[in-house]
Write an enzyme that holds these catalytic residues in place. Structure first.
Site, PDB file in Angstrom:
ATOM      1  N   LYS A   1      40.988  37.563  40.877  1.00  0.00           N
ATOM      2  CA  LYS A   1      41.928  38.077  39.873  1.00  0.00           C
ATOM      3  C   LYS A   1      43.016  37.030  39.673  1.00  0.00           C
ATOM      4  CE  LYS A   1      45.269  41.783  38.889  1.00  0.00           C
ATOM      5  NZ  LYS A   1      45.714  43.156  39.209  1.00  0.00           N
TER       6      LYS A   1
ATOM      7  N   LYS B   1      43.390  37.346  44.858  1.00  0.00           N
ATOM      8  CA  LYS B   1      44.261  37.329  43.679  1.00  0.00           C
ATOM      9  C   LYS B   1      45.311  36.237  43.863  1.00  0.00           C
ATOM     10  CE  LYS B   1      47.625  40.445  41.440  1.00  0.00           C
ATOM     11  NZ  LYS B   1      48.136  41.830  41.381  1.00  0.00           N
TER      12      LYS B   1
ATOM     13  N   ASP C   1      46.052  46.396  45.399  1.00  0.00           N
ATOM     14  CA  ASP C   1      46.349  44.958  45.419  1.00  0.00           C
ATOM     15  C   ASP C   1      47.399  44.731  46.501  1.00  0.00           C
ATOM     16  OD1 ASP C   1      44.766  45.059  43.134  1.00  0.00           O
ATOM     17  OD2 ASP C   1      46.091  43.801  41.926  1.00  0.00           O
TER      18      ASP C   1
END
Length: 213
Positions: free
Chosen positions: A181, A152, A90
């Site tokens: 996400k 995300k 991430d």
């Protein structure tokens, strides 16, 4: 239908997190069958050992939480995480460069990290709380162009976390091309289920146990 726990990246990214805390995180992930644990780079090896013989993935954050390190540092950090056992990365984009309209810089840094990640999953954190709607759309497009797997919402360290409005906007841009996400401030089951119903594929939260119980 996918069980709720299989959407959750069980997360501990606090600067004060200890080795004992990470061991506990991994135990909880096994007990509740969460999809993954999400940890800082220095704890990836420990999480790998603790989660041996389980199906739980290891997510590592890169350029966290500000996104302001250079692309070469993000690539090195990614390489270290993968070598130590990370399954997914991430990464935080350089928000300042996006806001400076240096879109090529942002796309290239995502691309550089994706090249290092290879066939593993790359999630791109755009830190929505600092962006205009137009910048959010641009960030999603840059992530798509660079071959990321997810966008995300947040690090959880910004001024705000995931919102319904942002999820709808991101979904509109990425359509089915990228997954989403949601993270930041998700602390109850109702919120998690709402985001999932909107098409979110993963929930990043430190409140996973509360959500599933």
């Amino acid at each position: 239908m996918i069980p709720l726990e299989n959407y959750i990246d069980h997360t501990l990214l606090k600067p004060s997190a200890t080795t004992e805390n990470i061991i506990q995180l991994c135990k909880e992930a096994k007990k509740y069958n969460f999809f993954a644990v999400c940890v800082n780079e220095s704890f990836v090896g420990l999480a790998k050992r603790e989660l041996a013989n389980s199906n739980i993935k290891i997510v590592a954050v890169v350029g966290f939480p500000l996104g302001a390190t250079s692309p070469s540092i993000k690539v090195l950090e990614t390489k270290t995480c993968i070598n130590n056992g990370a399954d997914e990365i991430d990464m935080v984009i350089n928000v300042g460069m996006l806001k400076s309209k240096d879109f090529k810089y942002v796309e290239n840094e995502i691309l550089a990290v994706k090249n290092e990640v290879g066939n593993r999953v790359l999630k791109v954190i755009i830190e929505t709380c600092y962006l205009t709607n137009e910048e959010k759309k641009t960030a999603c497009k840059l992530a798509m162009n660079a071959g990321a797997d997810f966008v995300k919402t947040s690090t959880g360290f910004g001024s705000n976390g995931a919102t319904t409005k942002d999820i709808l906007l991101m979904k509109e841009v990425v359509n089915e091309q990228l997954k989403i996400k949601a993270s930041g401030g998700i602390s109850d089951k109702e919120t998690a289920l709402n985001f999932i119903s909107m098409g979110v594929s993963r929930i990043g939260t430190s409140s996973g146990i509360k959500i599933v119980t």
